[in-house]
Design a protein around this motif. Structure first.
Motif, PDB file in Angstrom:
ATOM      1  N   LEU A 139       0.817  -1.217   0.000  1.00 56.10           N
ATOM      2  CA  LEU A 139       0.000   0.000   0.000  1.00 56.10           C
ATOM      3  C   LEU A 139       0.845   1.259   0.000  1.00 56.10           C
ATOM      4  CD1 LEU A 139      -2.923  -0.975   2.419  1.00 56.10           C
ATOM      5  CD2 LEU A 139      -2.859  -1.019  -0.077  1.00 56.10           C
ATOM      6  N   ALA A 140       2.023   1.215   0.618  1.00 56.91           N
ATOM      7  CA  ALA A 140       2.886   2.398   0.643  1.00 56.91           C
ATOM      8  C   ALA A 140       3.315   2.783  -0.771  1.00 56.91           C
ATOM      9  CB  ALA A 140       4.107   2.142   1.520  1.00 56.91           C
ATOM     10  N   THR A 141       3.613   1.785  -1.610  1.00 58.86           N
ATOM     11  CA  THR A 141       4.020   2.062  -2.985  1.00 58.86           C
ATOM     12  C   THR A 141       2.868   2.667  -3.781  1.00 58.86           C
ATOM     13  OG1 THR A 141       5.573   0.211  -2.913  1.00 58.86           O
ATOM     14  CG2 THR A 141       4.975   1.045  -5.084  1.00 58.86           C
ATOM     15  N   ILE A 142       1.674   2.134  -3.586  1.00 61.19           N
ATOM     16  CA  ILE A 142       0.497   2.680  -4.265  1.00 61.19           C
ATOM     17  C   ILE A 142       0.249   4.116  -3.813  1.00 61.19           C
ATOM     18  CG2 ILE A 142      -1.993   2.451  -4.581  1.00 61.19           C
ATOM     19  CD1 ILE A 142      -1.623  -0.584  -4.229  1.00 61.19           C
ATOM     20  N   MET A 143       0.410   4.362  -2.533  1.00 63.78           N
ATOM     21  CA  MET A 143       0.224   5.719  -2.018  1.00 63.78           C
ATOM     22  C   MET A 143       1.233   6.683  -2.629  1.00 63.78           C
ATOM     23  SD  MET A 143      -2.361   6.093   0.082  1.00 63.78           S
ATOM     24  CE  MET A 143      -1.989   7.440   1.202  1.00 63.78           C
ATOM     25  N   ARG A 144       2.475   6.222  -2.801  1.00 62.62           N
ATOM     26  CA  ARG A 144       3.491   7.080  -3.428  1.00 62.62           C
ATOM     27  C   ARG A 144       3.118   7.399  -4.877  1.00 62.62           C
ATOM     28  NH1 ARG A 144       7.597   3.201  -1.263  1.00 62.62           N
ATOM     29  NH2 ARG A 144       8.169   3.936   0.811  1.00 62.62           N
ATOM     30  N   LEU A 167      12.099  18.066  -3.654  1.00 60.76           N
ATOM     31  CA  LEU A 167      11.188  17.252  -2.855  1.00 60.76           C
ATOM     32  C   LEU A 167      11.764  15.857  -2.622  1.00 60.76           C
ATOM     33  CD1 LEU A 167       7.783  18.240  -4.487  1.00 60.76           C
ATOM     34  CD2 LEU A 167       8.329  18.462  -2.061  1.00 60.76           C
ATOM     35  N   ALA A 168      12.356  15.285  -3.668  1.00 63.88           N
ATOM     36  CA  ALA A 168      12.859  13.913  -3.584  1.00 63.88           C
ATOM     37  C   ALA A 168      13.961  13.765  -2.544  1.00 63.88           C
ATOM     38  CB  ALA A 168      13.339  13.451  -4.958  1.00 63.88           C
ATOM     39  N   VAL A 169      14.847  14.756  -2.440  1.00 61.85           N
ATOM     40  CA  VAL A 169      15.934  14.641  -1.463  1.00 61.85           C
ATOM     41  C   VAL A 169      15.404  14.722  -0.038  1.00 61.85           C
ATOM     42  CG1 VAL A 169      17.682  15.533  -3.043  1.00 61.85           C
ATOM     43  CG2 VAL A 169      16.455  17.124  -1.555  1.00 61.85           C
ATOM     44  N   ARG A 170      14.239  15.309   0.133  1.00 59.68           N
ATOM     45  CA  ARG A 170      13.621  15.354   1.459  1.00 59.68           C
ATOM     46  C   ARG A 170      12.842  14.078   1.767  1.00 59.68           C
ATOM     47  NH1 ARG A 170      13.114  20.470   3.929  1.00 59.68           N
ATOM     48  NH2 ARG A 170      14.077  22.155   2.715  1.00 59.68           N
ATOM     49  N   LEU A 171      12.306  13.464   0.707  1.00 56.72           N
ATOM     50  CA  LEU A 171      11.495  12.259   0.896  1.00 56.72           C
ATOM     51  C   LEU A 171      12.336  10.995   1.009  1.00 56.72           C
ATOM     52  CD1 LEU A 171       8.654  12.993  -1.714  1.00 56.72           C
ATOM     53  CD2 LEU A 171       8.464  13.122   0.776  1.00 56.72           C
ATOM     54  N   ALA A 191      11.524   5.194  -5.390  1.00 60.75           N
ATOM     55  CA  ALA A 191      10.310   4.800  -4.665  1.00 60.75           C
ATOM     56  C   ALA A 191       9.862   3.386  -5.013  1.00 60.75           C
ATOM     57  CB  ALA A 191       9.190   5.783  -4.987  1.00 60.75           C
ATOM     58  N   GLU A 192      10.626   2.701  -5.863  1.00 64.70           N
ATOM     59  CA  GLU A 192      10.334   1.328  -6.267  1.00 64.70           C
ATOM     60  C   GLU A 192       8.996   1.217  -6.991  1.00 64.70           C
ATOM     61  OE1 GLU A 192      10.781  -1.079  -2.772  1.00 64.70           O
ATOM     62  OE2 GLU A 192      12.959  -0.957  -2.826  1.00 64.70           O
ATOM     63  N   ILE A 193       8.706   2.218  -7.818  1.00 67.19           N
ATOM     64  CA  ILE A 193       7.541   2.199  -8.684  1.00 67.19           C
ATOM     65  C   ILE A 193       8.030   1.859 -10.086  1.00 67.19           C
ATOM     66  CG2 ILE A 193       5.619   3.548  -9.617  1.00 67.19           C
ATOM     67  CD1 ILE A 193       5.828   5.334  -7.137  1.00 67.19           C
ATOM     68  N   SER A 194       7.375   0.943 -10.757  1.00 64.02           N
ATOM     69  CA  SER A 194       7.868   0.423 -12.033  1.00 64.02           C
ATOM     70  C   SER A 194       7.830   1.477 -13.140  1.00 64.02           C
ATOM     71  CB  SER A 194       7.031  -0.784 -12.465  1.00 64.02           C
ATOM     72  OG  SER A 194       5.782  -0.366 -12.981  1.00 64.02           O
TER      73      SER A 194
END
Length: 231
Positions: free
Chosen positions: A6-11, A110-114, A147-150
């Motif tokens: 669910l965390a990946t879907i949320m991202r 944003l990415a460096v903060r996330l 974020a490990e999203i394909s």
């Protein structure tokens, strides 16, 4: 079918949301000029215009995002820099270059903060020092890989972002309703699979963006009388 937690879907939802703070609302991708010049006047012409924008983006920005995702996943930072420099040369007008570099820098910030990613931090520092352009599709490829999203979901998010940017702008400058824009979104959503199949087979030298009318409209916007969107 790929399985996600669910965390990946949320991202994925987070990065695709129109409120994600990278500045998409500031640009119309030439629609403001097309409306002003009475080229886009209703739902039918808006659909054709949006489809052209989606196809142009798929085979240039979309390819760059996919290739960056692959390179970044392998830790090939120099390849990501090459893609970044290659992509900026595809942008024939100043507004397009401003759009993808401003949004790219914001996403990198944003990415460096996330995420704890030394490579994205390095890339952001090179954007600040002007050693690399810092384009948005490259930032997307890096961020989604982290974020490990394909890559397929990345491409879907990229296409949604382009289409939604145009349709959201249309509600402010074209005589269309929310029903019209949602129907257009539904139609174009059914075309994304085919666009991905084509874009995913392309290499850097295969990228193309031959829609001269769109570049002309964007160029006219730079010196035009329309000021609802950034130029």
């Amino acid at each position: 079918m790929a399985k996600y937690n669910l965390a990946t879907i949320m991202r994925l939802l987070q990065f695709t949301d129109s409120t994600f703070p990278v500045g998409t609302f500031s640009f119309s991708n030439g629609l403001e000029t097309a409306s002003f010049e009475h080229i886009v006047t209703d739902a039918k012409t808006l659909e054709a215009f949006t489809r052209s924008q989606a196809r142009q983006a798929a085979f240039s920005d979309g390819v760059a995002a996919i290739l960056t995702h692959r390179a970044f996943s392998k830790g090939d930072y120099e390849k990501c820099r090459d893609i970044d420099r290659h992509l900026i040369m595809f942008k024939m007008n100043a507004e397009a270059r401003l759009m993808i570099t401003r949004m790219g820098k914001k996403l990198a910030e944003l990415a460096v903060r996330l995420f704890d990613s030394p490579l994205i931090s390095r890339w952001l520092s090179e954007i600040h020092s002007e050693d690399t352009p810092g384009t948005y599709p490259v930032a997307q490829g890096m961020t989604f890989a982290t974020a490990e999203i394909s890559e397929k979901e990345l491409f879907c998010s990229h296409q949604y972002g382009i289409v939604n940017m145009v349709l959201s702008a249309a509600l402010r400058c074209v005589r269309v309703s929310h029903y019209d824009t949602q129907l257009i979104l539904e139609k174009l959503s059914n075309e994304v699979e085919q666009l991905y199949d084509e874009a995913s087979q392309m290499e850097l030298q295969d990228m193309n963006a031959f829609y001269p009318e769109l570049d002309i409209l964007a160029s006219l916007h730079e010196k035009g009388n329309m000021r609802m969107f950034m130029n």
